[in-house]
Each structure stands twice: as structure tokens, then as C-alpha cells.
Design an enzyme around this catalytic site. Structure first.
Site, PDB file in Angstrom:
ATOM      1  N   HIS A  35       0.840  -1.211   0.000  1.00 32.70           N
ATOM      2  CA  HIS A  35       0.000   0.000   0.000  1.00 32.70           C
ATOM      3  C   HIS A  35       0.872   1.258   0.000  1.00 32.70           C
ATOM      4  O   HIS A  35       0.614   2.216  -0.721  1.00 32.70           O
ATOM      5  CB  HIS A  35      -0.881   0.057   1.251  1.00 32.70           C
ATOM      6  N   LYS A  65     -14.928  -8.632   4.241  1.00 29.43           N
ATOM      7  CA  LYS A  65     -13.643  -9.090   4.789  1.00 29.43           C
ATOM      8  C   LYS A  65     -13.705  -9.181   6.309  1.00 29.43           C
ATOM      9  O   LYS A  65     -14.237  -8.283   6.954  1.00 29.43           O
ATOM     10  CB  LYS A  65     -12.528  -8.103   4.407  1.00 29.43           C
ATOM     11  N   ARG A 106      -1.958  -5.702  -7.829  1.00 27.37           N
ATOM     12  CA  ARG A 106      -0.906  -6.679  -7.553  1.00 27.37           C
ATOM     13  C   ARG A 106      -0.680  -7.583  -8.748  1.00 27.37           C
ATOM     14  O   ARG A 106       0.435  -7.915  -9.089  1.00 27.37           O
ATOM     15  CB  ARG A 106      -1.307  -7.563  -6.363  1.00 27.37           C
ATOM     16  N   SER A 108      -2.942  -7.802   3.157  1.00 24.22           N
ATOM     17  CA  SER A 108      -3.197  -7.669   4.601  1.00 24.22           C
ATOM     18  C   SER A 108      -3.610  -9.003   5.217  1.00 24.22           C
ATOM     19  O   SER A 108      -3.217  -9.338   6.331  1.00 24.22           O
ATOM     20  CB  SER A 108      -4.298  -6.632   4.848  1.00 24.22           C
TER      21      SER A 108
HETATM   22  P1  ADP Z   1      -5.544  -6.012   1.017  1.00 27.23           P
HETATM   23  O1  ADP Z   1      -5.951  -6.850  -0.165  1.00 27.23           O
HETATM   24  O2  ADP Z   1      -4.091  -6.042   1.281  1.00 27.23           O
HETATM   25  O3  ADP Z   1      -6.443  -6.231   2.209  1.00 27.23           O
HETATM   26  P2  ADP Z   1      -6.933  -3.466   0.629  1.00 27.23           P
HETATM   27  O4  ADP Z   1      -8.307  -3.930   0.405  1.00 27.23           O
HETATM   28  O5  ADP Z   1      -6.708  -2.680   1.835  1.00 27.23           O
HETATM   29  O6  ADP Z   1      -5.780  -4.559   0.570  1.00 27.23           O
HETATM   30  O7  ADP Z   1      -6.429  -2.712  -0.684  1.00 27.23           O
HETATM   31  C1  ADP Z   1      -6.525  -1.351  -0.937  1.00 27.23           C
HETATM   32  C2  ADP Z   1      -5.981  -1.094  -2.319  1.00 27.23           C
HETATM   33  O8  ADP Z   1      -4.589  -1.416  -2.352  1.00 27.23           O
HETATM   34  C3  ADP Z   1      -6.612  -1.909  -3.446  1.00 27.23           C
HETATM   35  O9  ADP Z   1      -6.622  -1.107  -4.607  1.00 27.23           O
HETATM   36  C4  ADP Z   1      -5.635  -3.060  -3.610  1.00 27.23           C
HETATM   37  O10 ADP Z   1      -5.696  -3.618  -4.913  1.00 27.23           O
HETATM   38  C5  ADP Z   1      -4.320  -2.351  -3.366  1.00 27.23           C
HETATM   39  N1  ADP Z   1      -3.259  -3.238  -2.913  1.00 27.23           N
HETATM   40  C6  ADP Z   1      -3.295  -4.135  -1.918  1.00 27.23           C
HETATM   41  N2  ADP Z   1      -2.127  -4.773  -1.781  1.00 27.23           N
HETATM   42  C7  ADP Z   1      -1.293  -4.254  -2.728  1.00 27.23           C
HETATM   43  C8  ADP Z   1       0.076  -4.511  -3.122  1.00 27.23           C
HETATM   44  N3  ADP Z   1       0.817  -5.441  -2.525  1.00 27.23           N
HETATM   45  N4  ADP Z   1       0.578  -3.774  -4.120  1.00 27.23           N
HETATM   46  C9  ADP Z   1      -0.179  -2.846  -4.748  1.00 27.23           C
HETATM   47  N5  ADP Z   1      -1.464  -2.571  -4.441  1.00 27.23           N
HETATM   48  C10 ADP Z   1      -2.016  -3.271  -3.454  1.00 27.23           C
END
Ligand code: ADP
Length: 157
Positions: free
Chosen positions: A17, A41, A90, A127
Site C-alpha cells: 500500500h 472481509k 498486484r 493484509s
Molecule cells: P488487502 O488486499 O491487502 O487487504 P486493501 O483492500 O486494503 O488490501 O487494498 C486497498 C488497495 O490497495 C486496493 O486497490 C488493492 O488492490 C491495493 N493493494 C493491496 N495490496 C497491494 C500490493 N501489494 N501492491 C499494490 N497494491 C495493493
């Protein structure tokens, strides 16, 4: 002036992130990171904790602000007059879901979503895996900011 909204669960924020946030801070005048309620989630931290961890992790970035929101991303985007929604990618598998969501949001409010791909060194981070890893004693110290690692350890001792 271009203002973007980067929404997510951030439960907790990790280095993948942060990489997206740091790139966005270079590209846009103002970046608002919003930790959102996600009913699909099972999380571990409440919105207050997630917001506090995001604040600590982004305090070196003057054009980044952090907030929490319970509601639709498009409603927050219009409330804060965002020019774009921003999402990190990702892998191709993220794109399918994210594209559909982007089209839904565009149909609902006219706002466009921009995508920033993660660097390969961060693309495995999620996460959920960080929570699971910590729960079973794994070392996540290179995957999250120090303050997040500390809070995770406190949560799972
Ligand atoms: P997670 O899947 O880690 O719980 P979130 O729902 O909090 O993540 O994701 C918020 C945003 O960050 C989304 O657009 C998600 O695609 C992006 N994101 C999550 N992990 C990564 C990563 N490792 N690299 C780039 N973007 C990411």
C-alpha cells in the site's frame, strides 16, 4: 490541482500500500487515503486503529491525508471532490475485480479510476496474509511499517 482518493480496507496498511501511496504523492497534488468498512472481509483492527496506523505510516508525505469512511467510495469521492479514484494492482487477478468495480463506480457517478501497478517486490503482499502470518508467529517486520508490526504483535500475543 488534482486530488485523488485511494480507498481500501488497510487492515493493516502494509508496504505494498505504502508504495502506491508514495507513487501517488509524486504524481498528484493531493492524495486522500481512506480506510473503509468492508463487509466482505473479516478484519482485525477497527477503523480508528487502521486510520492511526495509516497516519503514522504516511506522516513523511505532506500532501497525503488520511481519513475513515463507512459508506460508498463514490459518495466519499463526491463529498471530497476527488478528481479520480486510485487503486493499486498486484496481479491480473486483481484487475478483473477492480475493473468491474471501476466501471460500476463510473456508471454510478461519472468518476474514473486510475490504476498503479505494484513493483514486483511488493506484489505478493496482502493484509490477510500478514494477519495470518503474525497470528502463527511469522516474522512480518520487512513487510509493514514498524508501528504496524508492533501493533500486530500486541494484538496476537
Ligand atoms: P488487502 O488486499 O491487502 O487487504 P486493501 O483492500 O486494503 O488490501 O487494498 C486497498 C488497495 O490497495 C486496493 O486497490 C488493492 O488492490 C491495493 N493493494 C493491496 N495490496 C497491494 C500490493 N501489494 N501492491 C499494490 N497494491 C495493493
Amino acid at each position: 490541482m488534482t486530488r485523488v482518493l485511494y480507498p481500501g480496507s488497510f487492515d493493516p496498511v502494509h508496504n505494498g500500500h505504502l508504495e502506491i501511496i508514495e507513487t501517488a504523492a509524486k504524481l498528484f497534488d493531493e492524495v486522500v487515503v481512506a480506510t473503509m468498512v468492508n463487509t466482505t472481509k473479516d478484519g482485525v483492527f477497527d477503523l480508528n486503529d487502521r486510520e492511526a496506523m495509516l497516519r503514522e505510516a504516511t506522516e513523511h508525505l505532506p500532501n497525503v491525508t488520511v481519513r475513515m469512511f463507512a459508506g460508498l467510495v463514490v459518495d466519499l469521492a463526491s463529498e471530497m471532490e476527488a478528481d479520480f479514484i486510485l487503486k493499486g494492482l498486484r496481479a491480473v487477478s486483481d484487475f478483473e475485480n477492480e475493473l468491474q468495480m471501476a466501471q460500476m463506480n463510473n456508471a454510478a457517478s461519472g468518476i474514473h479510476t486510475l490504476f498503479i501497478p505494484s513493483a514486483s517486490s511488493s506484489s505478493f503482499l496482502a493484509s490477510k496474509f500478514i494477519r495470518d502470518f503474525t497470528r502463527f508467529g511469522g516474522d512480518i517486520s520487512k513487510m509493514v511499517p514498524e508501528s504496524v508490526a508492533r501493533r500486530l504483535r500486541e494484538r496476537y500475543v
